[in-house]
Design a protein around this motif. Structure first.
Motif, PDB file in Angstrom:
ATOM      1  N   LEU A 138       0.846  -1.323   0.035  1.00 34.87           N
ATOM      2  CA  LEU A 138      -0.066  -0.068   0.065  1.00 34.87           C
ATOM      3  C   LEU A 138       1.000   1.128  -0.136  1.00 34.87           C
ATOM      4  N   LEU A 139       1.898   1.254   0.463  1.00 36.26           N
ATOM      5  CA  LEU A 139       2.970   2.442   0.404  1.00 36.26           C
ATOM      6  C   LEU A 139       3.128   2.778  -0.976  1.00 36.26           C
ATOM      7  N   GLY A 140       3.139   2.054  -1.911  1.00 30.83           N
ATOM      8  CA  GLY A 140       3.295   2.518  -3.230  1.00 30.83           C
ATOM      9  C   GLY A 140       2.150   3.143  -4.059  1.00 30.83           C
ATOM     10  N   VAL A 141       1.118   3.226  -3.248  1.00 28.89           N
ATOM     11  CA  VAL A 141      -0.126   3.894  -3.869  1.00 28.89           C
ATOM     12  C   VAL A 141      -0.100   5.165  -3.362  1.00 28.89           C
ATOM     13  N   PRO A 142      -0.508   6.139  -4.264  1.00 28.56           N
ATOM     14  CA  PRO A 142      -0.649   7.639  -3.775  1.00 28.56           C
ATOM     15  C   PRO A 142      -1.457   7.737  -2.666  1.00 28.56           C
ATOM     16  N   SER A 143      -1.263   8.667  -1.711  1.00 34.53           N
ATOM     17  CA  SER A 143      -2.090   8.799  -0.327  1.00 34.53           C
ATOM     18  C   SER A 143      -3.415   9.068  -0.704  1.00 34.53           C
ATOM     19  N   ASP A 144      -3.802   9.897  -1.530  1.00 30.87           N
ATOM     20  CA  ASP A 144      -5.036  10.210  -1.605  1.00 30.87           C
ATOM     21  C   ASP A 144      -6.129   9.338  -2.208  1.00 30.87           C
ATOM     22  N   VAL A 145      -5.542   8.252  -2.899  1.00 29.62           N
ATOM     23  CA  VAL A 145      -6.380   7.315  -3.124  1.00 29.62           C
ATOM     24  C   VAL A 145      -5.949   5.613  -2.384  1.00 29.62           C
ATOM     25  N   ARG A 146      -5.322   5.864  -1.300  1.00 30.93           N
ATOM     26  CA  ARG A 146      -5.019   4.725  -0.787  1.00 30.93           C
ATOM     27  C   ARG A 146      -6.104   3.780  -0.280  1.00 30.93           C
ATOM     28  N   SER A 147      -6.794   4.608   0.520  1.00 34.25           N
ATOM     29  CA  SER A 147      -7.939   3.971   1.121  1.00 34.25           C
ATOM     30  C   SER A 147      -9.011   3.266   0.405  1.00 34.25           C
ATOM     31  N   ARG A 148      -9.109   3.897  -0.946  1.00 32.98           N
ATOM     32  CA  ARG A 148      -9.933   3.339  -1.828  1.00 32.98           C
ATOM     33  C   ARG A 148      -9.336   2.088  -2.270  1.00 32.98           C
ATOM     34  N   VAL A 149      -8.119   1.889  -2.943  1.00 27.82           N
ATOM     35  CA  VAL A 149      -7.171   0.872  -3.206  1.00 27.82           C
ATOM     36  C   VAL A 149      -7.273  -0.130  -2.294  1.00 27.82           C
ATOM     37  N   ASP A 150      -7.207   0.347  -0.729  1.00 26.74           N
ATOM     38  CA  ASP A 150      -7.280  -0.702   0.143  1.00 26.74           C
ATOM     39  C   ASP A 150      -8.334  -1.491  -0.083  1.00 26.74           C
ATOM     40  N   VAL A 151      -9.685  -0.859   0.160  1.00 24.94           N
ATOM     41  CA  VAL A 151     -10.939  -1.454   0.175  1.00 24.94           C
ATOM     42  C   VAL A 151     -11.112  -2.347  -1.274  1.00 24.94           C
ATOM     43  N   ALA A 152     -10.653  -1.711  -2.494  1.00 24.35           N
ATOM     44  CA  ALA A 152     -10.649  -2.814  -3.516  1.00 24.35           C
ATOM     45  C   ALA A 152      -9.708  -4.027  -3.531  1.00 24.35           C
ATOM     46  N   GLY A 153      -8.644  -3.650  -2.765  1.00 21.77           N
ATOM     47  CA  GLY A 153      -7.782  -4.979  -2.640  1.00 21.77           C
ATOM     48  C   GLY A 153      -8.524  -5.955  -1.755  1.00 21.77           C
ATOM     49  N   ARG A 154      -8.988  -5.286  -0.724  1.00 21.00           N
ATOM     50  CA  ARG A 154      -9.734  -6.564   0.541  1.00 21.00           C
ATOM     51  C   ARG A 154     -10.832  -6.955  -0.272  1.00 21.00           C
ATOM     52  N   ARG A 155     -11.779  -6.273  -1.013  1.00 21.15           N
ATOM     53  CA  ARG A 155     -12.900  -6.912  -1.770  1.00 21.15           C
ATOM     54  C   ARG A 155     -12.411  -8.060  -2.505  1.00 21.15           C
ATOM     55  N   SER A 156     -11.400  -7.746  -3.560  1.00 23.92           N
ATOM     56  CA  SER A 156     -10.871  -8.900  -4.484  1.00 23.92           C
ATOM     57  C   SER A 156     -10.310 -10.082  -3.867  1.00 23.92           C
TER      58      SER A 156
END
Length: 408
Positions: free
Chosen positions: A190-208
């Protein structure tokens, strides 16, 4: 002539087609480069992918032990040792059953070949003994001429066995770290993801990854049901090698469509050789009935809406994976499709933009759609002191995130 004049002289449809075309070429080129890299690193990528599937299957057991105050390292050791012991016992049982059943099958196969030769000689074809002898000598001559190739193939097979053992060790090694340090691995990614979309990518990763967990567990359950039902049918009919054939059906269930065809075809062929056409037809009917039960009852019940894929999408994914990467591609095509389907749905859903990752851990995968009216998407988690990744039943293996990545 100015640039604007030239642009206005080109039809809009042609400009749009050109813009879409060069972008499509860039995407295809990028996918080709990625495919070449993955093909070059197949000896590493395939074991890691297998370890990820196994982690999705074993993580619930590790999480259950952690919830009962067992240290994560001890829980990982118990699950790994227990899983390896179970796998070794099953493989030993299957191999012994196969070795014990081969002599009887060989005798029945010899009798079947003798019956075929008798039919060719005395049946409507009236093939003479000299023609049959000549055909036998031609087969032996072909084998003698290709003896060098067969020897080279045996050496290649030995080298392949060595590579397979090394890849198996890599699977075990990777699986240990997925089960033991999965949360830290997810935080690092997650550290490689921009901070402004990190939470959204986190949720997408969790769901996938939750979809991957659901798919793997449901596929394993369906594979067990298929193997037991078909194995019982083969045993009742007295078909040789019933246990190895049931094991082949179990393994084939992880490759949709193709696995069922291969496992079922092998069972029907052995029944035909050993017991005759009537037994083969009965085995075929049993396999068709089991496949219908799987497709219309078990998969919809176990997979649910979250990872339910259209049959055409499954067929195309398996065919594409088989063409691109062989058996490994067919094995990973549908899980990859399920992961991408869940991730894209989550990224496209406005309701997932500010969802709390803790909510994803405690929710079922099929609840990834818009919330019900009155549902709070901003639960208060300030008082939650439980360790991340412990609560819930569908959280993916090692999917955790630092507290600062959770929107408040």
């Amino acid at each position: 002539m100015t640039v604007d004049d030239a642009r206005t002289g080109v039809p809009r449809s042609l400009r749009v087609a050109a813009a879409v075309g060069w972008r499509a070429l860039v995407v295809v080129a990028a996918l080709y480069v990625i495919g070449q890299v993955l093909a070059t690193l197949a000896s590493v990528v395939v074991p890691v992918a297998i370890a990820l599937l196994l982690a999705a299957l074993l993580t619930p057991a590790v999480r259950w032990l952690v919830e009962h105050r067992v240290p994560r390292g001890v829980a990982t050791t118990v699950v790994m040792v227990g899983g390896l012991a179970l796998l070794t016992g099953v493989l030993t049982f299957v191999v012994m059953a196969f070795v014990n059943g081969v002599p009887d099958l060989a005798l029945q196969l010899t009798a079947g070949v003798d019956a075929l030769v008798t039919w060719l000689r005395d049946g409507p074809l009236h093939i003479s003994n000299q023609q049959l002898t000549d055909a036998q000598q031609e087969v032996l001559a072909v084998i003698g001429e290709n003896q060098g190739s067969l020897t080279t193939g045996a050496i290649t097979t030995a080298a392949t066995i060595g590579e397979t053992l090394a890849e198996m060790l890599l699977v075990v090694f990777t699986l240990i770290f997925f089960l033991l340090g999965g949360p830290q691995i997810w935080q690092f990614l997650l550290l490689g993801v921009p901070s402004d979309v990190r939470s959204r990518v986190d949720v997408a990763g969790r769901r996938s990854l939750a979809a991957l967990v659901s798919y793997t567990r449901a596929t394993a359950a369906v594979a067990v049901v298929d193997a037991v039902a078909i194995g019982i049918g083969l045993g009742v009919l007295g078909v040789p090698l019933a246990v190895p054939l049931a094991a082949l059906v179990f393994l084939g269930a992880f490759v949709p469509i193709i696995g069922a065809l291969v496992g079922g075809g092998a069972a029907v062929l052995v029944a035909l050789v050993a017991n005759g056409p009537v037994s083969a037809l009965i085995v075929l009917a049993i396999i068709i009935a089991v496949m219908q039960l799987e497709g219309h009852v078990l998969q919809p019940l176990l997979l649910g809406r979250a990872v339910r894929l259209h049959p055409l999408a499954v067929v195309l994914a398996v065919a594409t994976g088989l063409v691109v990467a062989g058996i490994a591609g067919a094995l990973f095509a549908v899980p990859l499709l399920a992961v991408l389907n869940s991730a894209i749905r989550s990224l496209r859903s406005p309701s997932d933009e500010y969802v709390d990752p803790a909510e994803v851990r405690s929710s079922e995968p099929e609840e990834s759609g818009p919330p019900e009216p009155g549902h709070d998407r901003h639960p208060d988690t300030s008082g939650d002191t439980s360790p991340p990744g412990v609560s819930g039943d569908t959280s993916p293996p090692g999917v955790e995130v630092p507290a600062q990545a959770v929107p408040r």
